[in-house]
Design an enzyme around this catalytic site. Structure first.
Site, PDB file in Angstrom:
ATOM      1  N   ARG A 106      10.792 -13.808   1.827  1.00  0.00           N
ATOM      2  CA  ARG A 106      12.070 -14.436   1.496  1.00  0.00           C
ATOM      3  C   ARG A 106      12.425 -15.408   2.618  1.00  0.00           C
ATOM      4  NH1 ARG A 106      12.419  -9.002   0.258  1.00  0.00           N
ATOM      5  NH2 ARG A 106      12.846  -8.530  -1.960  1.00  0.00           N
TER       6      ARG A 106
ATOM      7  N   LYS B 253      21.584  -0.616   3.106  1.00  0.00           N
ATOM      8  CA  LYS B 253      21.852  -0.390   4.517  1.00  0.00           C
ATOM      9  C   LYS B 253      21.055   0.804   5.041  1.00  0.00           C
ATOM     10  CE  LYS B 253      25.665  -0.213   7.813  1.00  0.00           C
ATOM     11  NZ  LYS B 253      27.129  -0.260   7.969  1.00  0.00           N
TER      12      LYS B 253
ATOM     13  N   HIS C 140      13.267 -20.439  -1.736  1.00  0.00           N
ATOM     14  CA  HIS C 140      12.982 -19.153  -2.377  1.00  0.00           C
ATOM     15  C   HIS C 140      11.972 -19.315  -3.503  1.00  0.00           C
ATOM     16  CE1 HIS C 140      13.686 -15.111  -3.927  1.00  0.00           C
ATOM     17  NE2 HIS C 140      14.440 -14.881  -2.877  1.00  0.00           N
TER      18      HIS C 140
ATOM     19  N   ARG D 151       8.199 -18.031  -3.527  1.00  0.00           N
ATOM     20  CA  ARG D 151       7.857 -16.680  -3.962  1.00  0.00           C
ATOM     21  C   ARG D 151       7.578 -16.647  -5.469  1.00  0.00           C
ATOM     22  NH1 ARG D 151       9.343 -12.079  -1.133  1.00  0.00           N
ATOM     23  NH2 ARG D 151      10.523 -11.163  -2.872  1.00  0.00           N
TER      24      ARG D 151
ATOM     25  N   HIS E 130       9.190  -5.894  -3.462  1.00  0.00           N
ATOM     26  CA  HIS E 130      10.161  -5.570  -4.501  1.00  0.00           C
ATOM     27  C   HIS E 130      10.266  -4.057  -4.615  1.00  0.00           C
ATOM     28  CE1 HIS E 130       9.823  -9.674  -6.742  1.00  0.00           C
ATOM     29  NE2 HIS E 130      10.679  -9.700  -5.750  1.00  0.00           N
TER      30      HIS E 130
ATOM     31  N   TYR F  68       5.462   4.763  -1.652  1.00  0.00           N
ATOM     32  CA  TYR F  68       4.072   4.609  -2.074  1.00  0.00           C
ATOM     33  C   TYR F  68       3.659   3.144  -2.054  1.00  0.00           C
ATOM     34  CZ  TYR F  68      -0.158   5.065  -4.911  1.00  0.00           C
ATOM     35  OH  TYR F  68      -1.437   5.016  -5.369  1.00  0.00           O
TER      36      TYR F  68
END
Length: 440
Positions: free
Chosen positions: A263, A293, A360, A363, A387, A397
């Protein structure tokens, strides 16, 4: 009333003298529960002794002679009237004292320009500080605060939160819609809904009127970041970046935007300490990633395998910015990273408008073309794009698996961009497919 008004000022003065001479306190009564507790010092305290709900109690009426005998008797009459009506005079006094304190506090807050307890703004600011700031990033919390201050508080901030109804809130949101800020209207509605839910929990209100506005606002028209996905146009974009004549640091940022799949905010915050040039790896701390957060604080870092082209770019960049903490420092200070507008301005300088390509958008370009042209599994691409998936186990994972596949993918993507830049024939490039699919 029989047995009432037994005292006189003359009798009180005589009692004061006797007590002073004897050096011992004495209580004298006027009847009806009213007594004067005379002290050797000459002071006297008026008290009313009474029973309420079969429980003895007493109430102070002040000191004699500041409170005269006549005034004490008047206060007794008022207290006995309350008792007769079923009200404890002590409770009444406490309630009056609390009301006065609230009035004084309200005046203080008003003079200071602060919200009053129980108002929408008061509850909203309490929610911001106790709940919202603890859950989201500082930037997110600040944006929410600004939205409420600009678009909600001026209209409903001073209103008791329990009295705000759906039509009033809708009128507030319509003002935002009227200036064309449809997405902002929805965000303010969502924030207000959270404030009302918090108010229900704290007892400041009983319902959430924002829930009644579910279908009352104009829908948000989704708009994706502009991105180029046509191979020929991507080839031209890469040639334009390679021939960029602006700042060399900006040129490197443009090229690495295409190569790293980060990003824009993550890219410009890259620190030299995050790079392992020999291991061809960039490790982005969780705190820099777009996460909740809690995940920023406790989540694992994001590992970015570096293609040989990316390693070469960082080696060329180091003599220019290696003295700084950041790989892409600001032009005016090495203590700050470059502006969020730097890559965008570079694109504009090359003739790519906001509707053509964005920072952006690199991406989106990679996400589309790696899947369509390199035939790489979506799981690998999504892991590299960082993501989040639905559950916490899945997130862990995805962040720990596919590293070998991602390393192969990143090199294949960089090589493909070179082929497009050099004008090679635009064909599907499945060379890495078998390697990538083998262990998924």
């Amino acid at each position: 009333m029989a047995g009432i008004e037994k005292l006189s000022d003359k009798a009180i003065q005589a009692a004061i003298k006797l007590v002073a001479a004897a050096g011992k306190a004495k209580t004298i009564g006027d009847g009806g529960g009213l007594v004067l507790e005379v002290q050797p010092s000459g002071a006297g305290w008026w008290r009313l002794r009474y029973t309420f709900d079969s429980k003895p109690n007493r109430l102070s009426f002040g000191t004699y002679p500041e409170v005269t005998l006549a005034a004490a008797r008047q206060r007794r009459r008022e207290a006995l009237a309350l008792i007769a009506s079923g009200t404890d005079p002590s409770d009444k006094r406490k309630a009056d004292k609390d009301a006065k304190a609230r009035k004084v506090e309200a005046a203080r807050l008003t003079d200071a320009g602060l919200p009053l307890p129980g108002t929408f703004e008061y509850v909203a600011r309490e929610w911001l500080s106790t709940v919202h700031e603890a859950k989201v990033s500082a930037g997110h919390a600040e944006r929410t605060r600004i939205r409420l201050e600009q678009d909600a508080f001026p209209w409903i901030g001073k209103r008791p939160i329990a009295e705000v109804e759906a039509p009033e809130l809708l009128q507030c949101l319509r003002r935002i819609e009227a200036r064309g800020a449809i997405e902002t209207a929805h965000r303010v509605k969502d924030a207000c809904g959270q404030v009302f839910r918090y108010g229900i929990a704290t007892g400041d209100c009983t319902r959430n009127p924002a829930a009644d506005l579910r279908d009352a606002l104009r829908p948000v028209q989704s708009r994706h970041h502009a991105a180029i996905t046509d191979p020929k146009q991507v080839g031209k974009l890469m040639r334009d970046i390679s021939e960029y004549r602006g700042q060399p640091v900006t040129r490197a940022a443009l090229l690495l935007s295409a190569l790293l799949l980060l990003r824009p905010g993550e890219l410009r915050h890259i620190e030299w300490a995050w790079l392992d040039i020999e291991g061809a790896t960039l490790t982005v701390p969780g705190a820099t990633m777009k996460r909740t957060k809690a995940d920023k604080a406790d989540g694992p870092p994001h590992v970015v395998p570096l293609a040989s082209q990316a390693v070469k770019l960082f080696k060329e960049l180091h003599p220019l910015t290696g003295h700084s903490r950041y790989a892409f420092p600001a032009l005016t200070s090495s203590q700050r990273c470059m502006s969020e507008n730097t890559v965008r301005s570079g694109l504009r300088r090359m003739g790519y408008g906001n509707d053509d390509m964005t920072a952006h958008g690199f991406r989106a370009t990679a996400r589309t073309m790696i899947a369509e042209r390199l035939h790489i599994a979506p799981e690998v691409i999504e892991a590299q794009l960082a993501h989040a998936v639905a559950d916490s186990l899945g997130r862990a994972y995805n962040r720990t698996q596919y590293l070998d596949q991602r390393r192969t993918m990143m090199q294949a993507w960089a090589d493909y961009l070179d082929r497009l830049r050099d004008g090679a024939e635009v064909i599907a490039f499945p060379v890495a497919e078998a390697q990538l699919q083998g262990s998924i």
